[in-house]
Design a protein around this motif. Structure first.
Motif, PDB file in Angstrom:
ATOM      1  N   LEU A  92       0.841  -1.193   0.000  1.00 12.32           N
ATOM      2  CA  LEU A  92       0.000   0.000   0.000  1.00 12.32           C
ATOM      3  C   LEU A  92       0.883   1.252   0.000  1.00 12.32           C
ATOM      4  O   LEU A  92       2.026   1.213   0.483  1.00 12.32           O
ATOM      5  CB  LEU A  92      -0.880   0.026   1.247  1.00 12.32           C
ATOM      6  CG  LEU A  92      -1.974  -1.042   1.376  1.00 12.32           C
ATOM      7  CD1 LEU A  92      -2.549  -1.020   2.788  1.00 12.32           C
ATOM      8  CD2 LEU A  92      -3.065  -0.808   0.350  1.00 12.32           C
ATOM      9  N   PRO A  93       0.373   2.383  -0.496  1.00 11.97           N
ATOM     10  CA  PRO A  93       1.174   3.622  -0.458  1.00 11.97           C
ATOM     11  C   PRO A  93       1.642   3.979   0.946  1.00 11.97           C
ATOM     12  O   PRO A  93       2.761   4.468   1.132  1.00 11.97           O
ATOM     13  CB  PRO A  93       0.195   4.679  -0.996  1.00 11.97           C
ATOM     14  CG  PRO A  93      -0.758   3.920  -1.850  1.00 11.97           C
ATOM     15  CD  PRO A  93      -0.913   2.583  -1.188  1.00 11.97           C
ATOM     16  N   ARG A 113      -9.528   3.343   3.080  1.00 15.53           N
ATOM     17  CA  ARG A 113     -10.005   2.539   4.208  1.00 15.53           C
ATOM     18  C   ARG A 113      -8.850   2.168   5.137  1.00 15.53           C
ATOM     19  O   ARG A 113      -8.988   2.228   6.365  1.00 15.53           O
ATOM     20  CB  ARG A 113     -10.706   1.283   3.692  1.00 15.53           C
ATOM     21  CG  ARG A 113     -11.328   0.451   4.819  1.00 15.53           C
ATOM     22  CD  ARG A 113     -12.259  -0.626   4.285  1.00 15.53           C
ATOM     23  NE  ARG A 113     -11.558  -1.577   3.424  1.00 15.53           N
ATOM     24  CZ  ARG A 113     -11.793  -1.744   2.141  1.00 15.53           C
ATOM     25  NH1 ARG A 113     -12.715  -1.000   1.535  1.00 15.53           N
ATOM     26  NH2 ARG A 113     -11.138  -2.635   1.421  1.00 15.53           N
ATOM     27  N   ALA A 114      -7.723   1.798   4.551  1.00 15.14           N
ATOM     28  CA  ALA A 114      -6.564   1.427   5.372  1.00 15.14           C
ATOM     29  C   ALA A 114      -6.094   2.594   6.216  1.00 15.14           C
ATOM     30  O   ALA A 114      -5.680   2.423   7.372  1.00 15.14           O
ATOM     31  CB  ALA A 114      -5.441   0.928   4.479  1.00 15.14           C
ATOM     32  N   SER A 115      -6.174   3.793   5.654  1.00 18.74           N
ATOM     33  CA  SER A 115      -5.717   4.972   6.382  1.00 18.74           C
ATOM     34  C   SER A 115      -6.684   5.373   7.479  1.00 18.74           C
ATOM     35  O   SER A 115      -6.287   5.582   8.631  1.00 18.74           O
ATOM     36  CB  SER A 115      -5.529   6.137   5.396  1.00 18.74           C
ATOM     37  OG  SER A 115      -5.073   7.285   6.070  1.00 18.74           O
ATOM     38  N   LYS A 164      -0.449  -2.098   9.154  1.00 16.90           N
ATOM     39  CA  LYS A 164       0.347  -2.709  10.214  1.00 16.90           C
ATOM     40  C   LYS A 164       1.830  -2.795   9.882  1.00 16.90           C
ATOM     41  O   LYS A 164       2.620  -3.311  10.664  1.00 16.90           O
ATOM     42  CB  LYS A 164      -0.178  -4.118  10.510  1.00 16.90           C
ATOM     43  CG  LYS A 164      -1.648  -4.161  10.905  1.00 16.90           C
ATOM     44  CD  LYS A 164      -1.940  -3.301  12.124  1.00 16.90           C
ATOM     45  CE  LYS A 164      -3.416  -3.376  12.511  1.00 16.90           C
ATOM     46  NZ  LYS A 164      -3.740  -2.457  13.630  1.00 16.90           N
ATOM     47  N   ARG A 165       2.188  -2.317   8.697  1.00 16.63           N
ATOM     48  CA  ARG A 165       3.604  -2.306   8.318  1.00 16.63           C
ATOM     49  C   ARG A 165       3.992  -0.910   7.867  1.00 16.63           C
ATOM     50  O   ARG A 165       3.167  -0.162   7.353  1.00 16.63           O
ATOM     51  CB  ARG A 165       3.875  -3.326   7.210  1.00 16.63           C
ATOM     52  CG  ARG A 165       3.784  -4.770   7.686  1.00 16.63           C
ATOM     53  CD  ARG A 165       4.173  -5.741   6.579  1.00 16.63           C
ATOM     54  NE  ARG A 165       3.178  -5.763   5.517  1.00 16.63           N
ATOM     55  CZ  ARG A 165       3.385  -6.293   4.327  1.00 16.63           C
ATOM     56  NH1 ARG A 165       4.568  -6.817   4.033  1.00 16.63           N
ATOM     57  NH2 ARG A 165       2.432  -6.296   3.415  1.00 16.63           N
ATOM     58  N   ASN A 166       5.240  -0.570   8.062  1.00 17.42           N
ATOM     59  CA  ASN A 166       5.701   0.787   7.771  1.00 17.42           C
ATOM     60  C   ASN A 166       7.095   0.745   7.156  1.00 17.42           C
ATOM     61  O   ASN A 166       7.788  -0.275   7.206  1.00 17.42           O
ATOM     62  CB  ASN A 166       5.716   1.614   9.054  1.00 17.42           C
ATOM     63  CG  ASN A 166       5.694   3.109   8.781  1.00 17.42           C
ATOM     64  OD1 ASN A 166       5.681   3.534   7.624  1.00 17.42           O
ATOM     65  ND2 ASN A 166       5.698   3.904   9.837  1.00 17.42           N
ATOM     66  N   LEU A 167       7.487   1.880   6.603  1.00 18.22           N
ATOM     67  CA  LEU A 167       8.803   1.998   5.979  1.00 18.22           C
ATOM     68  C   LEU A 167       9.840   2.391   7.015  1.00 18.22           C
ATOM     69  O   LEU A 167       9.593   3.254   7.864  1.00 18.22           O
ATOM     70  CB  LEU A 167       8.749   3.048   4.873  1.00 18.22           C
ATOM     71  CG  LEU A 167       9.988   3.178   3.987  1.00 18.22           C
ATOM     72  CD1 LEU A 167      10.099   1.974   3.049  1.00 18.22           C
ATOM     73  CD2 LEU A 167       9.918   4.463   3.170  1.00 18.22           C
TER      74      LEU A 167
END
Length: 260
Positions: free
Chosen positions: A182-183, A209-211, A217-220
């Motif tokens: 996802l972005p 919706r994810a935002s 649940k994952r990040n950069l």
């Protein structure tokens, strides 16, 4: 013998080309390519397929964008800008065909065209009337004369830009990572690539919706490369202090998508 207008203009174009290289300290960003979208209402057409607001595109600055699948996963990303007669789309060279395939079904029913070949991307450290701001310290040259610039004579800025993107936590997706995140997992919203107030685009429902539901649940994150031979783009890399899927690689550090 009468000279054609083209014959008269060619030396002028070549002189302009040499001037651009000499005066602007031109660099060839070999990792990137520019596609050009032209035709009736190109801006409105593109609005339905990228995450940025195309009404805000400019000739003076490059706008970050992403193109997502119906599942909201980023298949390509980069920067968009207005050109004289088209919209320029700067993406990684390995995602060019994927991006073409992505737009192809929709272009058939539009009055827009995507140029058949991609252009090299030239950048410079200094701004002038022919450039658009790309990232801090780098400006994209909008107008390269028709007379070709000898790429062998122009330095490749790819390593420098790649390291700077990693330092700024800015991802430029390559084919090995296309369609996987996802972005928000790539922190693209932090750099203005995602406009949550614009109209619909492919994958928009999933992204929004994810935002709004906090479902990401994952990040950069950045990580140090301990064993260069063990790190591969698009693969999971594990260290003593964590693991993640690698999306950018530099000399000593990279970026990965990891659990929060």
């Amino acid at each position: 013998m009468r000279l054609t207008l083209l014959q008269l203009l060619l030396p002028i174009r070549q002189s302009i080309s040499s001037f651009v290289v000499r005066e602007c300290l031109l660099n060839n960003w070999q990792d990137a390519r520019m596609l050009k979208l032209a035709g009736f209402a190109a801006n409105e057409f593109l609005q339905g397929y990228v995450t940025c607001n195309t009404d805000r595109l400019s000739e003076l600055a490059c706008t970050p964008f992403a193109a997502c699948s119906l599942q909201g996963r980023v298949i390509a990303n980069g920067w968009a800008l207005l050109l004289g007669d088209a919209i320029g789309l700067v993406i990684h060279r390995t995602t060019v065909q994927t991006f073409r395939d992505y737009l192809a079904p929709y272009l058939r029913f539009s009055k827009c065209t995507l140029n058949g070949s991609e252009d090299f991307v030239y950048v410079t450290r200094s701004a002038n009337a022919t450039t658009a701001e790309l990232i801090s310290g780098w400006h994209l040259v909008r107008d390269i004369p028709t007379a070709p610039v000898e790429t062998a004579q122009v330095p490749d800025a790819s390593p420098l830009i790649n390291e700077q993107l990693i330092e700024r936590r800015m991802v430029l997706i390559q084919q090995a990572c296309s369609g996987r995140h996802l972005p928000q997992m790539l922190a693209l919203q932090e750099h203005g690539a995602v406009d949550f107030d614009k109209g619909c685009y492919l994958g928009q429902e999933v992204v929004a919706r994810a935002s709004f539901r906090g479902a990401v649940k994952r990040n950069l994150a950045a990580f140090a490369i301990d064993e260069p031979t063990a790190v591969e783009l698009g693969k999971t890399y594990e260290k003593a202090d964590g693991k993640g899927e690698v999306v950018m690689l530099g000399e000593k550090q990279g970026l990965w998508v990891t659990r929060i």
